[in-house]
Design an enzyme around this catalytic site. Structure first.
Site, PDB file in Angstrom:
ATOM      1  N   LYS A 204      -4.404   0.176  -4.180  1.00  0.00           N
ATOM      2  CA  LYS A 204      -5.733   0.791  -4.190  1.00  0.00           C
ATOM      3  C   LYS A 204      -6.190   1.252  -2.809  1.00  0.00           C
ATOM      4  O   LYS A 204      -5.680   0.811  -1.783  1.00  0.00           O
ATOM      5  CB  LYS A 204      -6.740  -0.156  -4.845  1.00  0.00           C
ATOM      6  CG  LYS A 204      -6.588  -0.092  -6.364  1.00  0.00           C
ATOM      7  CD  LYS A 204      -7.622  -0.863  -7.117  1.00  0.00           C
ATOM      8  CE  LYS A 204      -7.382  -0.667  -8.625  1.00  0.00           C
ATOM      9  NZ  LYS A 204      -8.221  -1.564  -9.427  1.00  0.00           N
ATOM     10  N   ARG A 238      -2.702  -7.147 -12.501  1.00  0.00           N
ATOM     11  CA  ARG A 238      -2.342  -5.800 -12.978  1.00  0.00           C
ATOM     12  C   ARG A 238      -1.677  -5.055 -11.831  1.00  0.00           C
ATOM     13  O   ARG A 238      -2.274  -4.908 -10.765  1.00  0.00           O
ATOM     14  CB  ARG A 238      -3.612  -5.096 -13.449  1.00  0.00           C
ATOM     15  CG  ARG A 238      -3.393  -3.728 -14.081  1.00  0.00           C
ATOM     16  CD  ARG A 238      -4.727  -3.150 -14.536  1.00  0.00           C
ATOM     17  NE  ARG A 238      -4.571  -1.826 -15.116  1.00  0.00           N
ATOM     18  CZ  ARG A 238      -4.488  -0.710 -14.416  1.00  0.00           C
ATOM     19  NH1 ARG A 238      -4.544  -0.746 -13.102  1.00  0.00           N
ATOM     20  NH2 ARG A 238      -4.343   0.451 -15.015  1.00  0.00           N
TER      21      ARG A 238
HETATM   22  C1  7PJ Z   1      -8.027  -1.485 -13.112  1.00  0.00           C
HETATM   23  C2  7PJ Z   1      -7.930  -1.211 -14.467  1.00  0.00           C
HETATM   24  C3  7PJ Z   1      -8.404  -2.800 -12.704  1.00  0.00           C
HETATM   25  C4  7PJ Z   1      -8.497  -3.360 -15.029  1.00  0.00           C
HETATM   26  C5  7PJ Z   1      -7.506   0.576 -13.348  1.00  0.00           C
HETATM   27  C6  7PJ Z   1      -5.829   1.886 -10.659  1.00  0.00           C
HETATM   28  C7  7PJ Z   1      -7.068   2.407 -11.264  1.00  0.00           C
HETATM   29  N1  7PJ Z   1      -8.157  -2.133 -15.429  1.00  0.00           N
HETATM   30  N2  7PJ Z   1      -7.606   0.100 -14.602  1.00  0.00           N
HETATM   31  N3  7PJ Z   1      -8.617  -3.696 -13.708  1.00  0.00           N
HETATM   32  N4  7PJ Z   1      -7.738  -0.352 -12.406  1.00  0.00           N
HETATM   33  N5  7PJ Z   1      -8.734  -4.310 -15.942  1.00  0.00           N
HETATM   34  O1  7PJ Z   1      -4.940   1.340 -11.298  1.00  0.00           O
HETATM   35  O2  7PJ Z   1      -5.731   2.050  -9.423  1.00  0.00           O
HETATM   36  O3  7PJ Z   1      -8.541  -3.145 -11.520  1.00  0.00           O
HETATM   37  S1  7PJ Z   1      -7.138   2.237 -13.032  1.00  0.00           S
END
Ligand code: 7PJ
Length: 259
Positions: A204, A238
């Site tokens: 990020k 994630r």
């Molecule tokens: C997240 C997400 C996160 C959850 C994205 C990226 C942006 N879902 N979807 N938590 N980030 N639960 O992957 O950089 O931090 S999209």
């Protein structure tokens, strides 16, 4: 949780996995690398992203979910905020819902209550198009916790069991790099919500800002934050780089065995 983006504009792997067989190849790799869940998303939520139409999102994710359900053995999560996509994805075989909008769309809690699948409720201030314009909080940890507590209550009110709820402080969603670091440092405070905590730091922009690294050089930064998140109680990470992340998790777990 391994990330599988089915979007042409996702900031780190955008456009690479648009077809179902390419998506399947990537999903197999995530599974082989040790992912426990695959998170399929058809709408980019990165800062500045534009919304996609319902039909476009369905067209992107449904063929992929159908093939993953047949071909891989780990659970599939659908990353969406649209109740119609949640229903169609679960009908196509998705096992859980990951909603960066925390079921704030009309009918979303009722939809999940009916579907009976686990859901991840994430905190986001504002919406992706505008969320990075002047984020400010009294106290980011208490503000995010209060939001999540309200969303848990709304979901329980709509009729679903609290044991199916996962919470996520939403690293990078309407927050400055300092807010994001504070959330990781104080992640243990989220324990009183009594739900498993999911954290997504992978590649990020806060990592880019702190280390001055482009998106393809943020693995070490992502793993450093992952260690801290795990030490402070994160249950699910994630990530794009699943093999490295799984090694970190196993190492931290080995440390925890010894004390
Ligand atoms: C997240 C997400 C996160 C959850 C994205 C990226 C942006 N879902 N979807 N938590 N980030 N639960 O992957 O950089 O931090 S999209």
């Amino acid at each position: 949780m391994g990330i599988l983006n089915i979007t042409p504009d996702s900031f780190s792997d955008g456009g690479f996995f648009m077809s179902a067989d390419k998506a399947l190849a990537q999903a197999r790799r995530l599974e082989r690398d040790g992912a426990a869940i695959i998170d399929v998303g058809g709408e980019s939520t990165r800062p500045g992203a534009q919304p996609v139409s319902l039909q476009e999102e369905l067209d992107r994710v449904l063929p992929v979910i159908e093939v993953l359900t047949r071909e891989i053995s780990i659970p599939v999560s659908i990353d969406t905020s649209k109740p119609q996509v949640m229903s169609a994805a679960v009908r196509a075989g998705a096992n859980m819902v990951n909603d960066v909008y925390a079921l704030r769309e009309p009918q979303a809690p009722e939809t999940i209550a009916k579907l009976g699948v686990p859901v991840c409720l994430m905190h986001m201030r504002g919406e992706p198009r505008t969320m990075q314009q002047h984020p400010s909080y009294d106290d980011v940890v208490s503000d995010v916790k209060e939001f999540l507590r309200d969303r848990i209550a709304a979901c329980v009110g709509a009729g679903f069991n609290v044991s199916r709820i996962i919470v996520d402080p939403g690293f990078g969603f309407g927050k400055t790099p300092t807010h994001n670091l504070e959330l990781i440092n104080r992640l243990a405070d989220f324990r009183d919500l009594a739900c498993p905590v999911l954290v997504g730091v992978s590649r990020k922009s806060s990592i880019g800002a702190i280390l001055d690294r482009p998106v393809d050089q943020r693995l070490a930064g992502s793993l450093a934050l992952t260690v801290m998140a795990l030490l402070h109680g994160a249950a699910i990470i994630r990530a794009h780089d699943v093999a490295a992340t799984v090694d970190v998790i196993r190492m931290v777990e080995a440390l925890a065995q010894v004390r």
